[in-house]
Design an enzyme around this catalytic site. Sequence first.
Site, PDB file in Angstrom:
ATOM      1  N   TYR A  51     -13.235   3.893  45.305  1.00 50.16           N
ATOM      2  CA  TYR A  51     -13.565   4.525  44.076  1.00 50.16           C
ATOM      3  C   TYR A  51     -12.988   3.527  42.934  1.00 50.16           C
ATOM      4  O   TYR A  51     -13.928   3.177  41.886  1.00 50.16           O
ATOM      5  CB  TYR A  51     -12.702   5.735  43.894  1.00 50.16           C
ATOM      6  CG  TYR A  51     -12.613   6.340  42.684  1.00 50.16           C
ATOM      7  CD1 TYR A  51     -13.844   7.085  42.003  1.00 50.16           C
ATOM      8  CD2 TYR A  51     -11.369   6.582  41.849  1.00 50.16           C
ATOM      9  CE1 TYR A  51     -13.747   8.096  40.838  1.00 50.16           C
ATOM     10  CE2 TYR A  51     -11.340   7.338  40.780  1.00 50.16           C
ATOM     11  CZ  TYR A  51     -12.584   7.948  39.982  1.00 50.16           C
ATOM     12  OH  TYR A  51     -12.418   8.645  38.920  1.00 50.16           O
ATOM     13  N   ASP A  87     -29.898  16.126  41.696  1.00 46.30           N
ATOM     14  CA  ASP A  87     -28.961  15.277  42.542  1.00 46.30           C
ATOM     15  C   ASP A  87     -28.929  14.055  41.596  1.00 46.30           C
ATOM     16  O   ASP A  87     -30.023  13.464  41.058  1.00 46.30           O
ATOM     17  CB  ASP A  87     -29.722  14.915  43.882  1.00 46.30           C
ATOM     18  CG  ASP A  87     -28.995  13.779  44.544  1.00 46.30           C
ATOM     19  OD1 ASP A  87     -28.194  13.163  43.881  1.00 46.30           O
ATOM     20  OD2 ASP A  87     -29.285  13.599  45.722  1.00 46.30           O
ATOM     21  N   ILE A 145      -6.570  14.182  35.089  1.00 45.90           N
ATOM     22  CA  ILE A 145      -6.847  15.238  34.143  1.00 45.90           C
ATOM     23  C   ILE A 145      -6.376  16.503  34.874  1.00 45.90           C
ATOM     24  O   ILE A 145      -6.751  16.810  36.092  1.00 45.90           O
ATOM     25  CB  ILE A 145      -8.422  15.082  33.890  1.00 45.90           C
ATOM     26  CG1 ILE A 145      -8.888  13.712  33.214  1.00 45.90           C
ATOM     27  CG2 ILE A 145      -8.687  16.411  32.692  1.00 45.90           C
ATOM     28  CD1 ILE A 145      -8.367  13.450  32.033  1.00 45.90           C
ATOM     29  N   GLY A 162     -18.608  20.176  37.833  1.00 45.57           N
ATOM     30  CA  GLY A 162     -17.413  19.423  38.340  1.00 45.57           C
ATOM     31  C   GLY A 162     -16.333  19.941  37.203  1.00 45.57           C
ATOM     32  O   GLY A 162     -16.377  20.776  36.135  1.00 45.57           O
ATOM     33  N   GLN A 163     -15.082  19.416  37.516  1.00 46.44           N
ATOM     34  CA  GLN A 163     -14.031  19.922  36.812  1.00 46.44           C
ATOM     35  C   GLN A 163     -14.151  19.526  35.465  1.00 46.44           C
ATOM     36  O   GLN A 163     -13.604  20.318  34.486  1.00 46.44           O
ATOM     37  CB  GLN A 163     -12.758  18.993  37.279  1.00 46.44           C
ATOM     38  CG  GLN A 163     -11.295  19.500  36.689  1.00 46.44           C
ATOM     39  CD  GLN A 163     -10.115  18.327  36.624  1.00 46.44           C
ATOM     40  OE1 GLN A 163     -10.645  17.139  37.274  1.00 46.44           O
ATOM     41  NE2 GLN A 163      -9.190  18.689  36.298  1.00 46.44           N
ATOM     42  N   LYS A 165     -15.599   2.016  40.022  1.00 45.42           N
ATOM     43  CA  LYS A 165     -15.419   2.143  38.671  1.00 45.42           C
ATOM     44  C   LYS A 165     -15.387   0.837  37.909  1.00 45.42           C
ATOM     45  O   LYS A 165     -16.018   0.785  36.720  1.00 45.42           O
ATOM     46  CB  LYS A 165     -14.375   3.149  38.365  1.00 45.42           C
ATOM     47  CG  LYS A 165     -14.349   4.458  38.591  1.00 45.42           C
ATOM     48  CD  LYS A 165     -15.696   5.414  37.850  1.00 45.42           C
ATOM     49  CE  LYS A 165     -15.837   6.660  38.077  1.00 45.42           C
ATOM     50  NZ  LYS A 165     -16.784   7.177  37.267  1.00 45.42           N
TER      51      LYS A 165
HETATM   52  C1  AKB Z   1      -8.439  10.744  40.968  1.00 47.87           C
HETATM   53  O1  AKB Z   1      -7.254  10.810  41.156  1.00 47.87           O
HETATM   54  O2  AKB Z   1      -9.247  10.136  41.852  1.00 47.87           O
HETATM   55  C2  AKB Z   1      -8.953  10.876  39.571  1.00 47.87           C
HETATM   56  C3  AKB Z   1      -8.660   9.701  38.730  1.00 47.87           C
HETATM   57  C4  AKB Z   1      -7.657   9.277  38.337  1.00 47.87           C
HETATM   58  O3  AKB Z   1      -9.889   9.118  38.418  1.00 47.87           O
HETATM   59  N1  AKB Z   1      -8.395  11.828  39.044  1.00 47.87           N
END
Ligand code: AKB
Length: 320
Positions: free
Chosen positions: A144, A54, A174, A13-14, A148
């Site tokens: 998301y 995975d 990032i 990934g990035q 987190k």
């Molecule tokens: C996103 O935009 O989902 C990510 C982040 C800020 O965690 N780059």
Amino acid sequence: MNSKKILIIGASGQIGSELSLKLRELYGNDNVVASDIKEGNEELMSSGPFEIADATDQPRIEALIEQYKITDVYLMAAMLSGTAEKMPMKAWDLNMNSLFIILNLAKEKKIEKVYWPSSIAVFGPTTPKQDTPQTTIMEPSTVYGISKQAGERWCEYYFNKYGVDVRSIRYPGIISYKTLPGGGTTDYAIEIFHEALKTGTYTSFLSENTSLPMMFMEDAIKATIDIMQAPAENIKVRSSYNLAAMTFTPKELASEIKKQMPDFKISYVPDFRQAIADSWPASIDDSEAKKDWNWDFEYDLEKLTTAMFEGLKVNAVKEN
Ligand code: AKB
């Protein structure tokens, strides 16, 4: 003598791809095992061991840890904010189950140290927007962000309850030129450079005055390695540290790009990601990271813009 054996999960990934290369430089190619569900770029694949895995496949992850006698795991696999809104259950499954696998292996003393990234997405619409403090109201409104935030609580819990040495940073957006990001809300700030070079124009999916915290990849990698190398007693925050470098809007980034490319044109057509961005902080107070493990950044907006153009031009030469 270096006794570290590192496994990076989500290495293609990035962030994972650049982190893997930096760790290989620091600890030796053979001591850094890169793994992902898909193959990575040429440099990643050829510079050291790579395994297809995975992140939610517990037997596979455990077998890799045994096979390579892994001491430290960097769990970089995650579904980012934009994509996660489209498949909430899949995002929850990936983001949480991968973390539990690693935390439990650390609890069983099968690994010594864990790095797990969090994000500014843990904050929500009720959080103070400017200079968002380390400890504040956190009511994330995205899948998301919820995953987190839950992850942060679990990291702290595993540290307090089982002594698991887990360390984490709340990454801002990032920005990098080597590997494309996938599915984030801050991705506009990368796309804009690619499109500026390709077509001289960019249509932003965020509105012109949307302010978000951002960071150049080199600073993000430095922070990740610094927090992992810091003495355990310096890491006072075991959920996740706020981290900041710069804050800008699409309009401000476009003006910076125009300094180097006067004919560049930007337009704005906000999509569903606007609501996500609106729920996030505009700027971050990272004084705890500065105090505890001497965090500081190097790249501001001007330096970042120059580095992005230079990096993308070098990439284009390599590809041709
Ligand atoms: C996103 O935009 O989902 C990510 C982040 C800020 O965690 N780059």
